[in-house]
Scaffold this active site. Structure first.
Site, mmCIF file in Angstrom:
data_model
loop_
_atom_site.group_PDB
_atom_site.id
_atom_site.type_symbol
_atom_site.label_atom_id
_atom_site.label_comp_id
_atom_site.label_asym_id
_atom_site.label_seq_id
_atom_site.Cartn_x
_atom_site.Cartn_y
_atom_site.Cartn_z
ATOM 1 N N CYS A 115 61.922 12.350 -8.412
ATOM 2 C CA CYS A 115 62.555 11.032 -8.229
ATOM 3 C C CYS A 115 63.965 11.294 -7.720
ATOM 4 O O CYS A 115 64.939 11.177 -8.450
ATOM 5 C CB CYS A 115 62.585 10.250 -9.534
ATOM 6 S SG CYS A 115 60.993 10.203 -10.413
ATOM 7 N N ALA A 117 66.157 10.368 -4.999
ATOM 8 C CA ALA A 117 67.240 9.597 -4.382
ATOM 9 C C ALA A 117 68.360 9.343 -5.399
ATOM 10 O O ALA A 117 68.091 9.196 -6.587
ATOM 11 C CB ALA A 117 66.698 8.272 -3.851
ATOM 12 N N GLU A 139 60.903 10.567 -3.105
ATOM 13 C CA GLU A 139 61.370 9.279 -3.607
ATOM 14 C C GLU A 139 60.314 8.219 -3.297
ATOM 15 O O GLU A 139 59.955 8.021 -2.130
ATOM 16 C CB GLU A 139 62.707 8.900 -2.960
ATOM 17 C CG GLU A 139 63.192 7.509 -3.290
ATOM 18 C CD GLU A 139 63.298 7.249 -4.792
ATOM 19 O OE1 GLU A 139 62.812 6.189 -5.244
ATOM 20 O OE2 GLU A 139 63.856 8.105 -5.524
ATOM 21 N N ASP A 183 63.986 13.281 -12.838
ATOM 22 C CA ASP A 183 65.076 12.404 -13.264
ATOM 23 C C ASP A 183 64.521 10.988 -13.218
ATOM 24 O O ASP A 183 64.697 10.259 -12.249
ATOM 25 C CB ASP A 183 66.279 12.565 -12.327
ATOM 26 C CG ASP A 183 67.488 11.787 -12.809
ATOM 27 O OD1 ASP A 183 67.804 11.871 -13.998
ATOM 28 O OD2 ASP A 183 68.110 11.088 -11.978
ATOM 29 N N CYS A 236 69.581 8.869 -17.367
ATOM 30 C CA CYS A 236 70.988 8.479 -17.522
ATOM 31 C C CYS A 236 71.057 7.338 -18.537
ATOM 32 O O CYS A 236 71.637 6.284 -18.286
ATOM 33 C CB CYS A 236 71.601 8.075 -16.182
ATOM 34 S SG CYS A 236 70.784 6.700 -15.352
#
Length: 487
Positions: A115, A117, A139, A183, A236
């Protein structure tokens, strides 16, 4: 910075972190987010002097040798060296990928950034991996995939392939990877300080949706990770549902062991908040960066390097496929036209109207990917075949595979460089040779023009151009002049 957090988030996060760490976290959220960049070691020698050498009031990111915290945030849009790919603007916590790969990978690997981008982790990984490694950067979202492709091309390293696929599509490719970086899409709690919209979009329902999607993504890609290979799982966000609970599920359900990443205590990295598994958490106020979670797991089984499994001599099916794809191979006309533009270890092939150059050592991987995946970019795009002419591509101009004497070079001043990057007409010196000319700024390639005498056709991509009409009086000068002595 005033920020009103959702009540459900506050209550859950306080329980998860505990009162002391939560107070540190809230204090960190109120502070201004740090600005950080990562230098491109393939295009600048500044890394040899330490990444912050010559940058006033800059300080190094401790877990990334090319990472730098800047004292303030310049307008990167108006720095030609940013567009030339000499550095990437990246949040410092996510640069930890560099540290992980350098600690664990010592031989060439085939890696998938699932993933990927906008490309920060892809380019960080390419800088960290041993020579001879290849990254497939994927992506699923088309617009984001285009941004990923642009950033990879500006970074300029030919050992990257950009694809636009869903994880399940990779099963059909037959490709197996030594390393998969996932991610995964998340609830974005770690972006609260940088993106006010992330606060407004947060909900417990979205958290619930995200942790389920994340497990689905990992389950889909798991067969593509070689036995004994490494999964780097990151988000994140802060909550344990998308972090500790998910990596525990991966280990128990799919079959993997945790790999510990050793870090110095002064970096302020936090471990697991709910169990004893070795994971790394970056929490604003305690670490200098945004919220970030990462864990490394090794898939059960004995590892056979993926690159050895894809040897061109192995498999009659591959050889038959390559014979059947003769149209994609180098023709004498195309080869003769492009050969002088690019390094000699690059194989030249046609992909519809585009002429593509891929390093010979992984040409067979490119051919397999091209027939089973949606490849947006691979190696270096040399140009577009227009029948009587091949128009060289900006990807070539920005690639480290560009032959030094491929085109005449014209050094642009700052105003001319910005005009070029806006895709405006620029005036060349009267003695400029006709034909394709490389435009440079501070001796770094920006792109190409075709000089036809009375004017020069600007070949910079329309989608990449600077859209603002503003022109600063001075360049942001993010990087020092490398011709000047560096302290």
């Amino acid at each position: 910075m005033d920020m009103t957090l959702p009540r459900d988030f506050e209550e859950y996060t306080r329980r998860l972190l505990g009162d002391d760490l939560y107070a540190t976290f809230i204090k960190g959220l109120a502070q201004e987010a740090p600005t950080s960049i990562r230098l491109n070691p393939f295009k600048t020698t500044l890394c040899q002097h330490g990444p912050s050498a010559g940058l006033p009031q800059a300080s190094p990111v401790p877990w990334c040798g090319q990472g730098v915290y800047l004292a303030d945030r310049p307008n990167f849009t108006f720095d030609p060296l940013f567009h030339a790919g000499l550095y990437y603007v990246q949040e410092a916590s996510s640069m930890f990928i560099d540290y992980i790969l350098r600690q664990l990978i010592h031989d060439p690997v085939l890696m998938l950034d699932l993933c990927a981008a906008p490309g920060g982790k892809t380019t960080a990984a390419r800088a960290a991996l041993p020579t001879g490694s290849l990254i497939l950067a994927n992506e699923p979202v088309r617009l984001r995939a285009s941004i990923l492709s642009e950033n990879v091309q500006k970074f300029g390293h030919p050992d990257v392939v950009v694809t636009h696929n869903f994880p399940k599509d990779y099963r059909q490719s037959g490709l197996r990877f030594d390393v998969v970086l996932a991610d995964v899409p998340c609830s974005g709690e770690g972006m609260f300080r940088k993106d006010e919209g992330a606060v407004g979009e947060w909900s417990m329902q979205n958290v619930e949706k995200c942790w389920q999607l994340q497990r689905s993504i990992i389950a889909d890609i798991w067969p593509c990770l070689a036995e004994g290979g490494l999964l780097i799982y990151s988000t994140c966000t802060f909550n344990a549902h998308e972090n500790e609970e998910n990596v525990d599920w991966i280990a128990r359900t799919l079959g993997a062991d945790f790999v510990e990443i050793e870090t110095p205590p002064e970096w302020g990295i936090t471990g697991s908040l709910i169990d004893d598994h070795p994971v790394c958490r970056f929490i604003p106020g305690k670490t200098k960066g945004e919220g970030f979670f990462v864990a490394v797991l090794r898939k059960h089984g004995d590892h056979v390097p993926a690159l050895s499994q894809l040897d061109t001599r192995a498999g009659k099916a591959d050889r038959k496929q390559r014979r059947g794809k003769s149209k994609a191979q180098e023709t004498s006309a195309i080869g003769n036209a492009c050969r002088a533009w690019v390094a000699p270890d690059v194989a030249i092939a046609r992909d519809q109207e585009q002429v593509v150059g891929v390093p010979v050592r992984w040409q067979h991987i490119y051919e397999r990917a091209r027939t089973t995946l949606r490849v947006l970019h691979a190696g270096v795009t040399l140009g577009t075949d227009k029948g009587r002419d091949i128009i060289p591509d900006t990807s070539l101009a920005l690639s480290t595979a560009l032959a030094p004497d491929a085109f005449p070079r014209i050094e642009a001043d700052y105003a001319t460089a910005i005009s070029y990057l806006r895709k405006e007409a620029i005036v060349l010196p009267p003695d400029t040779p006709r034909g394709f000319v490389l435009i440079t700024y501070r001796h770094q390639p920006l792109g190409l023009v075709k000089n036809i005498g009375n004017r020069a056709n600007n070949l910079y991509p329309q989608a990449w151009k600077i859209k603002s009409t503003h022109l600063p009086e001075l360049s942001p000068e993010v990087l020092p002049n490398e011709e000047a002595p560096v302290p």
